[in-house]
Write a protein that holds these residues in place. Structure first.
Motif, PDB file in Angstrom:
ATOM      1  N   VAL A 100       0.858  -1.183   0.000  1.00 29.59           N
ATOM      2  CA  VAL A 100       0.000   0.000   0.000  1.00 29.59           C
ATOM      3  C   VAL A 100       0.891   1.229   0.000  1.00 29.59           C
ATOM      4  CG1 VAL A 100      -1.802   1.235   1.233  1.00 29.59           C
ATOM      5  CG2 VAL A 100      -1.774  -1.258   1.276  1.00 29.59           C
ATOM      6  N   ARG A 125      -5.689  -6.847   4.621  1.00 31.72           N
ATOM      7  CA  ARG A 125      -4.430  -6.428   5.247  1.00 31.72           C
ATOM      8  C   ARG A 125      -3.843  -7.625   5.960  1.00 31.72           C
ATOM      9  NH1 ARG A 125      -3.264  -4.373  10.274  1.00 31.72           N
ATOM     10  NH2 ARG A 125      -5.458  -4.071  10.737  1.00 31.72           N
ATOM     11  N   PRO A 141       0.547  -1.878   9.901  1.00 31.33           N
ATOM     12  CA  PRO A 141       1.214  -0.775   9.192  1.00 31.33           C
ATOM     13  C   PRO A 141       2.551  -0.446   9.869  1.00 31.33           C
ATOM     14  CG  PRO A 141      -1.083  -0.253   9.628  1.00 31.33           C
ATOM     15  CD  PRO A 141      -0.777  -1.511  10.370  1.00 31.33           C
TER      16      PRO A 141
END
Length: 46
Positions: A16, A40, A44
């Motif tokens: 991403v 996902r 992150p």
């Protein structure tokens, strides 16, 4: 992590990337107009 089962035609791995106020994932041009699901698979890094 949860486990999800999805039936589909093809899988790609991608990263991403930031764009404007959001983010995007690039997919092949021939996927235009197709329904897709994004999952996902990691936390992150930000």
């Amino acid at each position: 992590m949860d486990r999800h089962e999805i039936e589909g035609h093809e899988v790609i791995n991608g990263e991403v990337k930031a764009t404007g106020n959001g983010a995007h994932v690039l997919v092949p041009k021939d996927w235009r107009g197709a329904d897709v699901k994004i999952v996902r698979t990691s936390e992150p890094t930000e």
